[in-house]
Design a protein around this motif. Structure first.
Motif, PDB file in Angstrom:
ATOM      1  N   ASP A 107      70.940  36.406 -87.813  1.00  0.00           N
ATOM      2  CA  ASP A 107      69.799  37.307 -87.917  1.00  0.00           C
ATOM      3  C   ASP A 107      70.038  38.449 -86.936  1.00  0.00           C
ATOM      4  O   ASP A 107      70.603  38.231 -85.860  1.00  0.00           O
ATOM      5  N   LYS A 155      67.713  39.066 -91.956  1.00  0.00           N
ATOM      6  CA  LYS A 155      67.851  37.634 -91.690  1.00  0.00           C
ATOM      7  C   LYS A 155      68.846  36.992 -92.653  1.00  0.00           C
ATOM      8  O   LYS A 155      68.964  37.377 -93.816  1.00  0.00           O
ATOM      9  N   GLU A 156      69.530  35.995 -92.084  1.00  0.00           N
ATOM     10  CA  GLU A 156      70.456  35.170 -92.855  1.00  0.00           C
ATOM     11  C   GLU A 156      71.461  36.020 -93.637  1.00  0.00           C
ATOM     12  O   GLU A 156      71.603  35.908 -94.852  1.00  0.00           O
ATOM     13  N   GLN A 207      60.307  42.042 -85.991  1.00  0.00           N
ATOM     14  CA  GLN A 207      60.377  41.358 -87.281  1.00  0.00           C
ATOM     15  C   GLN A 207      59.368  41.918 -88.288  1.00  0.00           C
ATOM     16  O   GLN A 207      59.668  42.082 -89.460  1.00  0.00           O
TER      17      GLN A 207
END
Length: 474
Positions: A107, A155-156, A207
């Motif tokens: 991330d 993310k990811e 975020q």
């Protein structure tokens, strides 16, 4: 911002990461080299106060010495890095000391500029959005970038294929000053005042983009202008960076323009007929110009003198008896709006020749001494764009010589802060240091009280002959 040079204003940034791996030792921390590339992705939408939704593209270029701060999370471990620009033309940023733990997925959270403080645990940063003082050179909007932190996250994603789409935190107010003064003018500064903060320090969630104000912020922004000459009949374009904010129906944005040569000040009010949002990453263009002319020019100083020995200064509404009147009551004194609040009776007498406060209860044969809980407040007139600079209270001579109350100038919602600056009746002129505890551009009042006074019930009343006030441009 010692960073982005805006040729115009807003973009979204795409960051592409490539990497190189070093050989891994058994007990050593292996570092890798990462490069970040920033480029134009899509045009920024623009709206006006009239909700004109035209689309325009704004191009951004990086400048030498730019840097951004990036958090990289792998296997629940977050590391913090600074990436420096290496190639302005291509927008390549590099960092040579990124930990390589062998994970293929990560991330990532980025924030610009790199000078902001970040917290790894909750992926937040403390950013300054807008500024209470900004400087514009000519009609350029380049100064906006300094007050517009950028952030993005993903993310990811594969560590070799990170794309951070950077978002803006600031809103921009764009407006024109129209010169109708009859002569050429040089704009020195423009102050914008709103009913809620326009700038401040915020905790930014990297975020979600959610911001929380962490200081008091500022409801005023002063835009200093260099090279702001505008001929009669022409207009000059100005830009201000602000936090996202809202204006509600009936509220006003106040524009105060100061010119260079004569130091004149002009005032313009933009009143909203409906709720309007000033969101992040939007340029809110004001369709009607801020006009400087004889009609909008402000007096440098306002002076008021109310003769309270004249019956003409009182309306029929003003009490002439000695009854206690509860609450704050609006009056007109000398043609100006005042309010009075008092725990004891007050009156102008049957002859309407003095403003009298009967702190002994008004019964001369059975006077009662006031306590520290007794007081009188005379709410003074307020003029938009001006601050109180001097108050002179002329008391009846016998009261001035003999009576023992305290008197000061205060804000009615913060009386205690001015108690230490109180005067005895012998000195009832207030300016400079004697007004230091008061917000002079807000509602002010004459505060008569008995805090710290040894009271004699026969020498406690207050009779006022004249009130003189001076206001200056705020």
């Amino acid at each position: 911002m010692n960073g982005i040079k805006l040729f115009s204003i807003f973009i979204l940034l795409s960051i592409i990461v490539s990497c190189q791996s070093e050989e891994r030792g058994v007990d050593t921390v292996v570092l890798r080299h990462l490069s970040l590339y920033a480029s134009d992705v899509e045009p920024t939408s623009r709206t006006s106060f009239g909700y004109d939704t035209t689309q325009e593209k704004y191009v951004t270029a990086w400048s030498a010495n730019d840097a951004m701060r990036v958090l990289v999370e792998q296997n629940a471990v977050v590391n913090e890095y600074v990436f420096d620009v290496k190639d302005v033309a291509s927008g390549r940023f590099e960092c040579d000391e990124v930990v390589d733990d062998g994970s293929a997925v990560c991330d990532a959270y980025g924030v610009y500029p790199s000078s902001v403080a970040v917290t790894k645990a909750d992926k937040t940063a403390v950013v300054a959005v807008g500024s209470a003082v900004q400087t514009q050179h000519g009609e350029s909007s380049n100064h906006i970038a300094e007050f517009d932190p950028l952030y993005g996250s993903c993310k990811e994603v594969n560590i070799d294929n990170i794309n951070l789409y950077m978002r803006h935190t600031a809103s921009v107010v764009r407006f024109n000053v129209q010169n109708e003064s009859g002569v050429s003018q040089v704009i020195r500064s423009v102050k914008i005042t709103a009913p809620r903060p326009l700038t401040g320090s915020y905790t930014l969630d990297l975020q979600t983009g959610k911001t929380v104000l962490v200081d008091n912020g500022s409801c005023d922004v002063v835009l200093n202008v260099e090279g702001g000459e505008v001929a009669h009949g022409n207009s000059f374009e100005l830009w201000v960076a602000a936090v996202p904010f809202e204006m509600y129906e009936g509220e006003k944005l106040i524009f105060t323009v100061t010119t260079q040569d004569d130091g004149a000040t002009y005032r313009y009010e933009k009143q909203f007929t409906s709720d309007v949002e000033f969101p992040a990453a939007k340029i809110m263009r004001m369709d009607d110009a801020v006009v400087i002319s004889d009609a909008s020019r402000m007096e440098l100083q306002k002076s008021i003198e109310v003769d309270l020995t004249s019956s003409a200064s009182y309306t029929s509404k003003f009490p002439t008896g000695k009854n206690v009147i509860s609450g704050v009551v609006d009056y007109e004194l000398g043609g100006y709006p005042f309010k009075i609040e008092c725990t004891k009776p007050y009156s102008c007498g049957n002859r309407k020749n003095l403003l009298r406060f009967y702190f002994n209860g008004g019964n001369a044969s059975s006077p009662i001494a006031p306590t520290e809980a007794d007081y009188a407040l005379i709410y003074l007139p307020v003029f938009d764009g001006y601050r109180l600079s001097m108050v002179d209270i002329k008391l009846e001579d016998s009261v001035k010589r003999n009576n023992n109350f305290k008197i000061t100038i205060a804000n009615p919602n913060n009386l205690s802060s001015s108690v230490a600056l109180s005067n005895n009746p012998q000195n009832t002129t207030f300016s400079d240091g004697k007004l230091a505890a008061t917000e002079l551009d807000k509602q002010c009042c004459i505060y008569i009280h008995f805090i710290g006074v040894n009271v004699n019930e026969n020498y406690c009343n207050c009779n006022i002959e004249k009130i003189s006030l001076t206001y200056e441009i705020n």
